[in-house]
Design an enzyme around this catalytic site. Structure first.
Site, short mmCIF file in Angstrom:
data_model
loop_
_atom_site.label_atom_id
_atom_site.label_comp_id
_atom_site.label_asym_id
_atom_site.label_seq_id
_atom_site.Cartn_x
_atom_site.Cartn_y
_atom_site.Cartn_z
N GLY A 1 38.16 37.14 43.73
CA GLY A 1 37.39 38.38 43.87
C GLY A 1 35.93 38.11 43.58
O GLY A 1 35.10 37.94 44.47
N ARG B 1 29.68 47.35 33.72
CA ARG B 1 29.99 46.08 33.06
C ARG B 1 29.23 45.85 31.75
O ARG B 1 29.83 45.41 30.77
CB ARG B 1 29.79 44.90 34.03
CG ARG B 1 30.63 45.01 35.30
CD ARG B 1 30.66 43.72 36.13
NE ARG B 1 31.45 42.71 35.45
CZ ARG B 1 30.95 41.70 34.79
NH1 ARG B 1 29.64 41.51 34.75
NH2 ARG B 1 31.73 40.86 34.17
N GLU C 1 43.55 34.03 45.07
CA GLU C 1 43.22 35.47 45.09
C GLU C 1 41.83 35.72 44.51
O GLU C 1 41.67 36.44 43.52
CB GLU C 1 44.22 36.26 44.24
CG GLU C 1 45.66 36.23 44.69
CD GLU C 1 46.60 36.94 43.71
OE1 GLU C 1 46.14 37.42 42.64
OE2 GLU C 1 47.80 37.01 44.01
N CYS D 1 23.85 60.18 28.69
CA CYS D 1 23.73 60.54 27.27
C CYS D 1 24.71 59.76 26.41
O CYS D 1 25.67 60.32 25.86
CB CYS D 1 23.96 62.03 27.11
SG CYS D 1 22.83 62.95 28.13
N GLU D 2 24.51 58.48 26.33
CA GLU D 2 25.34 57.59 25.51
C GLU D 2 24.47 56.42 25.08
O GLU D 2 23.76 55.85 25.93
CB GLU D 2 26.49 56.97 26.33
CG GLU D 2 27.44 57.92 26.94
CD GLU D 2 28.80 57.94 26.26
OE1 GLU D 2 29.00 57.21 25.26
OE2 GLU D 2 29.64 58.70 26.73
N TYR E 1 32.89 44.16 40.91
CA TYR E 1 33.17 45.10 39.82
C TYR E 1 31.95 45.95 39.51
O TYR E 1 31.70 46.31 38.36
CB TYR E 1 33.69 44.36 38.58
CG TYR E 1 34.89 43.48 38.91
CD1 TYR E 1 36.11 44.06 39.23
CD2 TYR E 1 34.77 42.09 38.98
CE1 TYR E 1 37.20 43.27 39.59
CE2 TYR E 1 35.85 41.30 39.34
CZ TYR E 1 37.06 41.89 39.64
OH TYR E 1 38.13 41.11 39.99
N1 LLP Z 1 44.37 38.64 41.19
C1 LLP Z 1 44.77 39.47 40.22
C2 LLP Z 1 46.20 39.69 40.02
C3 LLP Z 1 43.83 40.10 39.38
O1 LLP Z 1 44.23 40.91 38.41
C4 LLP Z 1 42.44 39.87 39.60
C5 LLP Z 1 41.43 40.51 38.76
C6 LLP Z 1 42.07 39.01 40.65
C7 LLP Z 1 43.05 38.40 41.42
C8 LLP Z 1 40.63 38.70 40.96
O2 LLP Z 1 40.01 38.07 39.90
P1 LLP Z 1 38.51 37.51 40.04
O3 LLP Z 1 38.54 36.38 41.02
O4 LLP Z 1 37.66 38.63 40.53
O5 LLP Z 1 38.17 37.10 38.67
N2 LLP Z 1 36.37 44.33 35.74
C9 LLP Z 1 36.28 43.01 35.17
C10 LLP Z 1 37.17 42.01 35.88
C11 LLP Z 1 38.62 42.41 35.92
C12 LLP Z 1 39.47 41.46 36.71
C13 LLP Z 1 40.83 42.02 36.94
N3 LLP Z 1 41.71 41.21 37.73
C14 LLP Z 1 34.83 42.58 35.17
O6 LLP Z 1 33.97 43.36 35.61
O7 LLP Z 1 34.51 41.49 34.71
#
Ligand code: LLP
Length: 420
Positions: free
Chosen positions: A280, A317, A278, A347-348, A375
């Site tokens: 991202g 981020r 999975e 404004c932060e 993200y």
């Molecule tokens: N599968 C599940 C169940 C997840 O919760 C996530 C990400 C992914 C797959 C994908 O993960 P990746 O391959 O993208 O690491 N906003 C944060 C990252 C939060 C990730 C949440 N879950 C950031 O900007 O670093």
């Protein structure tokens, strides 16, 4: 730059064959720019390593849910990992298939379950006993059986930022390892659930393979117990989380990562099971940059500030995780560099994009904030009533607007004032 889709030609940053300066001119700033080629190559790195094996890729929609981005993956036959019915709607609108989609998330509502079941998603990744009951009820009301995997918390340390580490006992995610076998037995006993798999997701921006191997070992140990209890586990979903290079991180190569995990699972005698990934960030992170213009330079006694037109509402981020994103000039200048904090107009004090950066810049110059494809836009907000940025996809020599810049009047279109 960490990804060759973004490179300099004659001192001007280009996205594939298009000058970033011309993109900023044409579409304005702040502007998210994605490279179709970079998306394609990252996907292929996964898909090629999975080819001929029992393994499939499910793009984590939450990292970047722009329809054009999802469509690039859908055309290549990707599956998807969603966490809301909103994301399901995006997958379907982008040409993805529910049959190739897994539904993750710790708090799915009954309405979301119904929509997903009616659409025919491949699997629900369930995280608690009450959620099992809720899904069983929804499936019963539709006269269906819901395919279920349990997200097990393997209690391994992914060695990443605490906010994006999810596989520890102290996290809200998943069923505790020690409770998993009994929870499977409960799921098995529910008439409208069909137990098909097991899943985990141990964190994000992980730069080593060893935590995955630890997690997989624990999962497989459980699978053996569960099967001896009379259930059959067809797939093992190892989640996402593979890191990328923002600065000097050296994450494993995608192909090596996939191969190592698949070989490990096979060696443990579980090669007959399908393995789901999975990813991202590792698909989209380095396929995007955020272009911004320097509004003002503000020299100070302790610090110099470069105030730019992108802010924490556009890219959260740095403010949220103190995350590092490389910041580079769009047009290189032959001048002395100075040290700046690159900050936005919000404004932060937390509204910063980069600290202590050596930059040779002048007012009006363009900067690119790198590795912003994951993200980035998806976490943007309208704080300070700032319209969200436009998004553009570059494909060779062509650039296409794939999301219009918001207009202020859209931001309060759904609001109203009291009648008296
Ligand atoms: N599968 C599940 C169940 C997840 O919760 C996530 C990400 C992914 C797959 C994908 O993960 P990746 O391959 O993208 O690491 N906003 C944060 C990252 C939060 C990730 C949440 N879950 C950031 O900007 O670093």
């Amino acid at each position: 730059m960490s990804d060759s889709a973004f490179h300099y030609v004659g001192g001007v940053l280009h996205a594939e064959g298009v000058s970033a300066a011309s993109l900023a001119e044409q579409f304005g700033t702040p502007l998210y720019v994605y490279s179709r080629d970079a998306l394609t190559r990252a996907y292929h790195a996964y898909a090629d390593a999975c080819a001929g094996r029992r393994a499939t890729v499910h793009v984590a929609v939450k990292a970047n849910s722009n329809l054009a981005v999802l469509n690039v993956f859908a055309r290549m036959g990707a599956g998807f990992d969603i966490v809301s019915s909103g994301e399901l709607a995006r997958v379907l609108a982008a040409g993805g298939r529910a049959q190739n989609t897994v539904f993750s998330g710790v708090g799915k509502s009954a309405a979301e379950m119904r929509e997903a079941l009616e659409a025919g998603v491949k699997c629900f990744n369930v995280e608690s006993i009450p959620e099992l009951h809720a899904l069983n009820e929804v499936a019963k009301s539709l006269g269906r059986k819901a395919p279920v995997s349990l997200r097990v918390n393997p209690d391994v340390d992914a060695k990443t930022h605490p906010y994006i580490s999810t596989g520890l006992k102290s996290n809200k995610f998943g069923v505790a390892f020690g409770d998993a076998r009994a929870t499977y037995a409960q799921a098995h006993a529910m008439a409208h659930l069909d137990v098909v798999g097991i899943d985990c997701h141990i964190g994000s921006q992980i730069t080593e393979i060893s935590p995955y191997l630890d997690a997989v070992d624990k999962l497989l140990e459980l699978v053996e117990q569960i099967e001896s209890d009379g259930m059959s586990i067809r797939h093992v979903d190892v989640g996402g989380g593979l890191g990328i290079t923002y600065d000097d991180e050296t994450p494993p190569d995608i192909g090596d990562f996939v191969k190592t995990l698949l070989d490990h699972i096979e060696k443990r005698g579980h090669g007959q099971r399908e393995v789901y990934f999975e990813p991202g960030r590792s698909l989209v992170g380095n396929a995007g940059v955020l272009l911004t213009r320097v509004e003002y330079l503000k020299p100070g006694e302790e610090k110099n500030f470069a105030i730019v037109d992108a802010a924490m509402n556009d890219l959260a981020r740095p403010a949220m995780y103190e995350a590092f994103h490389r910041i580079v000039p769009v047009v290189k200048r032959d001048a002395k560099a100075h040290r700046y904090d690159v900050v936005g107009p919000v404004c932060e004090s937390g509204d910063w994009l980069g600290r202590d950066r050596e930059l040779a810049i002048e007012q009006g110059d363009l900067l690119a904030i790198c590795s912003a494809g994951a993200y980035g836009f998806v976490m943007s907000s309208n704080y300070n009533t700032r319209p969200r940025a436009a998004e553009v996809m570059v494909d060779g020599e062509r650039a296409r607007l794939v999301r219009e810049r918001e207009e202020v009047k859209q931001l309060f279109a759904g609001e109203s004032i009291l009648p008296d």
